[in-house]
Design an enzyme around this catalytic site. Structure first.
Site, PDB file in Angstrom:
ATOM      1  N   LYS B  80      58.537  -4.719 -80.847  1.00 55.63           N
ATOM      2  CA  LYS B  80      58.300  -6.144 -80.614  1.00 55.63           C
ATOM      3  C   LYS B  80      56.900  -6.333 -80.030  1.00 55.63           C
ATOM      4  O   LYS B  80      56.458  -5.520 -79.197  1.00 55.63           O
ATOM      5  CB  LYS B  80      59.352  -6.687 -79.654  1.00 55.63           C
ATOM      6  CG  LYS B  80      59.325  -8.208 -79.474  1.00 55.63           C
ATOM      7  CD  LYS B  80      60.440  -8.656 -78.522  1.00 55.63           C
ATOM      8  CE  LYS B  80      60.493 -10.180 -78.397  1.00 55.63           C
ATOM      9  NZ  LYS B  80      61.604 -10.618 -77.509  1.00 55.63           N
ATOM     10  N   SER B 155      64.443 -14.340 -79.394  1.00 56.94           N
ATOM     11  CA  SER B 155      63.038 -14.256 -79.734  1.00 56.94           C
ATOM     12  C   SER B 155      62.656 -12.980 -80.481  1.00 56.94           C
ATOM     13  O   SER B 155      61.600 -12.951 -81.114  1.00 56.94           O
ATOM     14  CB  SER B 155      62.207 -14.351 -78.451  1.00 56.94           C
ATOM     15  OG  SER B 155      62.409 -13.207 -77.652  1.00 56.94           O
ATOM     16  N   SER B 179      67.667 -12.469 -76.284  1.00 53.60           N
ATOM     17  CA  SER B 179      66.634 -12.312 -77.319  1.00 53.60           C
ATOM     18  C   SER B 179      66.747 -11.050 -78.163  1.00 53.60           C
ATOM     19  O   SER B 179      66.082 -10.937 -79.184  1.00 53.60           O
ATOM     20  CB  SER B 179      65.249 -12.350 -76.680  1.00 53.60           C
ATOM     21  OG  SER B 179      64.886 -13.684 -76.430  1.00 53.60           O
TER      22      SER B 179
END
Lengths: 474, 482
Positions: B80, B155, B179
């Protein structure tokens, strides 16, 4: 002036802790390094970095608290103080807000009216900000070497009433942290910095006046002058019927005046909240006891020893403990001689004169103890002792050998001194005349001449006695 | 023969150990797959082709010498884009950090590298991890591989989409309020949020410091256990990271759930939860009973306060954490400025997106003097109550079971109101508030064929029990969410 005013003064003092490494990372904290050579991603507040508390900082802050008679919290925590400024890499300072490490202490200062107790409201830990450097060519630059240097902030009660008391407090606080061994406390290098809060009121009133804060004073003289100026300014304003506003002011050493920096109309909102990246500080009695045991004897304790055990005067005792290095030196020498009062007086008047501020003492305690013995047994007089000190400075010399080599031995032989007195009087009939008409300075002048003839070696007490005897006999 | 990119991370590990395949072959297969699919899916913001092939080649040499660093040496991974990678852009999908290249790597990156992992690149996300659909990315759009007209969740949308689209065998995400789990649920893969303190946070760009935790997104629970093993453990750079030695997570699997006690809070079986989701969860409960576990429907009233508590605490911390983006030391800086206040204002106005600004304003408000007690302080108190309630449940139950999300993946632009999006986090935030581990595993599909996620909570540091239960259910559901 129709009314008598008094100043009400409280100090906020920031002290850098000499922990060797920074508060939240392993960067060194040496003073004077090239800009941005003692920093890392943590100091720079780079995204993703986290603080790791240096445990030595807590230990040193607890020492500061214990040395100033504070209560030490068993549970304390860090908070974030949020504000934007270019010297603050994370845009928040990790500090302590409502749960400081130390609270409710005091220290004692010497005043004209004797000892006075100054309250310590609190001592908390925080990180220093970076340093902004203004450069003509590049504008404002940021030096991160200072970012993350551990600080304690010592907040006093508004217990001081004059510039002299404020300076005495500051000197005493400095002396305590030096004794505790937690800081260099050098005001000229910024490892000790002072903000002064001052208001004035008509003496005897209970209500406090409008508080003015003077920021960042970096010498004892500046504190003295800023407080004196600010007191006069505020009194003059009140006398003129003006009202004061709560504000922050800056002291300008070149003019000796203070200038308004900003008005505290709308108080800053720092949006303090508990620092989530650092667990709370938890201390138990055993930890506090262990830290307490590591604090060497502090100035007040040493001062009492000097007065009670060695019979020194209050003044000499106070002077000796101002600097730990001096007190340590005295202690080492005092163990080697019985003449402690002579030793104290000689160190304070002669040895300290020999070294500049911040320099080390370049003679050994044993050498000075030997001089004290010679003074005490009248083997040498004050003038000879001074010469001997000069000869010993920066050498390993033996005082007993040097005294003969330099021919400094005191002349105490009564017959020789009587001869000297006679000769001097015979050579200066005008001084004798002055003496006869009652001018006391004439005796001093005659003593001076006689001492000079003896090469400074005459025993002054005996010489004086013989000169007087000779004069009265004429 | 099964395609390389269809193999799980552990299957790749076994093939590597059997010398049936090289890391270079695996890495090339994934890079090729990324070339083919990334245009459509948009999972990656940066693909580190050269570095990945170099790492793979080094891994192959190590293996040839018999010096493999771990079983996972040579298996690729996606990261990420809020996890710092030295020398590789770490943007947080924000214009603020569009060109930011960190000079250091996060602890999890160092751990992966020291076990021989091959990093494929950096994955899209909601800006600064604020959002639930990856629509808040300022740098690109990520599509749900199951239905490209729909969001992948967020996210960590890029991480979940990459794993679901076979563009990475597994990926790391970060989970502040769901997330990792929510996008895993939307994309039909497995997502784990470890116990707060299990994995070092050093190097993950902070959103909400007391809630953030890095977690793996994988194709199945076995991979999840293996990935967690690589990244967990003490770190001297994160003060809240536990000294507790991580157990052998893979060794906890395969023991079944017979005798386990499972709580099913009625608060998450209400009308607000879509009927298909509810029935999938109830179906999972039946399976648990069939496998010999006891399932009780319980009431956990404090959960009703979890969402507002979460938004107050996370926004408060975010407002402070994101203050450092001021246009001075690094990151984007507004041009043509002549005062420092103007620099702050313009930089932050220009380079933060609307959701980030909304959270900063909310967080600044709840910490302001005069409002602190009513909001932040109260939220901290409620947080304590929620923790206590979980603790008391974990005295009687091994697992608390809920849906991961009240609904399945939505269409792009469908949820315009921030409130509607926030409400979707209702099931996931309690784990962050309480600091406990939680996992989302696929448990079926809705009428439209969209994946549904089942969420399990366990008590702090009981990832073993959590993974064991998840693995038993996964085996019963029939594998990796296909």
């Amino acid at each position: 002036m129709s009314r008598i005013y008094e100043a009400v003064i409280g100090l906020e003092v920031h002290i850098e802790l000499k922990t060797g490494t920074k508060i939240f990372c392993a960067c060194p904290t040496d003073f004077g390094a090239e800009p941005n050579t003692q920093c890392c991603p943590v100091c720079a507040g780079l995204p993703g970095t986290l603080p790791m508390l240096n445990e030595k900082v807590v230990e040193y802050a607890v020492k500061a608290g214990l040395a100033t008679n504070c209560e030490i919290a068993r549970y304390a925590r860090f908070d974030r103080k949020n504000y934007f400024y270019p010297d603050l890499p994370k845009a928040y300072q990790i500090s302590q807000y409502d749960m400081p490490l130390c609270e409710r202490g005091h220290i004692l200062i010497a005043t004209g009216d004797g000892e006075k107790r100054i309250g310590i409201t609190r001592i908390h830990i925080e990180e220093d900000a970076a340093k902004l450097v203004h450069d003509d060519r590049y504008g404002t630059l940021i030096d991160l070497n200072r970012a993350g240097i551990p600080l304690i902030e010592v907040v006093s009660e508004p217990d001081m009433r004059s510039a002299a008391e404020a300076v005495a407090y500051l000197k005493k606080l400095r002396s305590i942290v030096l004794y505790a061994g937690i800081s260099d406390a050098k005001m000229n290098e910024g490892s000790m910095r002072c903000d002064v809060n001052i208001s004035v009121r008509v003496a005897g009133e209970d209500k406090l006046g409008t508080r003015i804060e003077i920021k960042n004073l970096n010498s004892f003289v500046s504190v003295q002058r800023a407080v004196e100026y600010e007191f006069r300014r505020q009194v003059a304003a009140l006398e003129a019927g003006e009202s004061l506003i709560q504000e922050t002011r800056r002291f300008e050493p070149s003019t000796g005046r203070t200038f308004s920096m900003r008005v505290k109309e709308d108080a800053d909102d720092y949006r303090y909240f508990p620092e989530p990246d650092i667990p709370p500080i938890i201390l138990d009695n055993a930890a506090i006891k262990r830290i307490s045991a590591s604090i060497p004897p502090l100035p007040d304790e040493r001062r009492r020893t000097y007065m009670e055990k060695f019979g020194l005067s209050a003044y000499h005792s106070e002077q000796l403990v101002l600097e730990r290095s001096v007190s340590d030196f005295f202690d080492a020498a005092a163990a080697l001689t019985e003449h402690r009062q002579i030793l104290a007086s000689f160190i304070l008047s002669e040895v300290l004169r020999y070294m500049g501020e911040g320099d080390a003492i370049s003679v050994s305690p044993a050498q000075i103890a030997a001089i004290a013995d010679m003074l005490g047994s009248s083997r040498i007089n004050g003038s000879g002792a001074k010469k001997l000190l000069g000869a010993l400075w920066d050498t390993e010399g033996d005082p007993a050998e040097l005294i003969s080599a330099l021919d400094l031995e005191q002349l105490s032989d009564r017959a020789a001194l009587a001869e000297l007195a006679k000769r001097t009087i015979a050579q200066h009939p005008n001084m004798v005349r002055d003496y006869k008409i009652g001018k006391q300075s004439a005796l001093k002048a005659l003593m001076g001449r006689a001492m000079s003839i003896s090469g400074g070696k005459a025993n002054p007490e005996i010489l004086r006695e013989l000169i007087v005897l000779e004069l009265e006999g004429q | 023969m099964i395609a390389i990119t269809d193999m799980t991370a552990l299957e790749l590990s076994r093939a590597l150990e059997a010398r049936e395949i090289s890391s270079t072959e695996i890495t090339r297969a994934y890079l090729d797959r990324i070339d083919v699919k990334n245009g459509e899916i948009g999972a990656y913001l940066t693909v580190t082709y050269d570095e990945a092939l170099k790492s793979a080649s080094l891994s192959d040499s190590r293996r040839a010498r018999g010096e493999a660093l771990s079983a996972m040496d040579g298996v690729p991974v996606g990261i990420k884009d809020n996890i710092c990678t030295k020398g590789v852009a770490t943007t947080c999908a924000s214009l603020m950090l569009k060109d930011y290249v960190p000079p250091y790597s996060a602890t999890v990156i160092e751990k992966l590298e020291s076990s021989g992992a091959v990093i494929l690149g950096k994955l899209n996300m909601d800006e600064f991890a604020m959002g639930s659909s990856t629509e808040n990315s300022a740098l690109g759009k990520t599509r749900n591989p199951v239905d490209t007209s729909r969001v992948p969740g967020g996210s960590s949308g890029g991480s979940a989409a990459a794993v679901a689209a076979r563009m990475a065998p597994y990926a790391l995400g970060s989970d502040t309020g769901g997330s990792v789990r929510q996008p895993a649920s939307f994309c039909g893969v497995v997502g784990l949020k470890p116990t707060y303190g299990r994995v070092s946070r050093y190097g993950v760009v902070a959103f909400a410091s007391s809630l953030d935790q890095i977690g793996p997104i994988t194709r199945d629970v076995r991979d999840c256990a293996a990935a967690l093993q690589l990244i967990s453990g003490f770190d001297g750079r994160d003060s809240v990271c536990s000294r507790e030695e991580p157990p052998d997570f893979s060794g906890c699997l395969g023991l079944g759930i017979e005798g386990m006690k499972i709580a099913l809070p009625e608060q998450f079986l209400v009308e607000a939860v879509a009927p298909d989701v509810r029935s999938s969860v109830l179906h999972a409960a039946e399976i648990c009973e069939k496998l010999g576990a006891r399932v009780d429907v319980v009431s956990m009233p404090s959960l009703e306060n979890a969402l507002p508590t979460y938004f107050i605490i996370s926004s408060a911390e975010a407002s402070s954490n994101l203050a450092r983006f001021d246009g001075i030391g690094y990151g984007s800086s507004a041009p043509g400025i002549d005062s420092v206040d103007e620099l702050y204002r313009k930089t932050r106005s220009m380079y933060f997106g609307p959701e980030v600004k909304r959270r900063i304003m909310l967080g600044t408000f709840v910490l302001s003097s005069g409002y602190y007690d009513a909001y932040y302080k109260k939220a901290v108190r409620v947080r304590t109550l929620i923790m206590r309630e979980f603790n008391s449940f974990f005295e009687r139950y091994d697992i608390v079971m809920t849906p991961t999300t009240p609904d399945t993946a939505w269409r792009f632009g469908e949820r315009k109101s921030p409130m509607a999006v926030y409400l979707g986090d209702v099931c996931t935030v309690p784990a962050n508030i309480a600091g406990i581990p939680a996992i989302s595993i696929p448990c079926g599909a809705d009428a439209g064929g969209l994946p549904i996620g089942l969420q399990l909570f366990a008590k702090a540091y009981n990832e073993c029990g959590l993974l064991r239960a998840a693995c038993a259910l996964e085996d019963e559901f029939g594998g990796s969410g296909e």
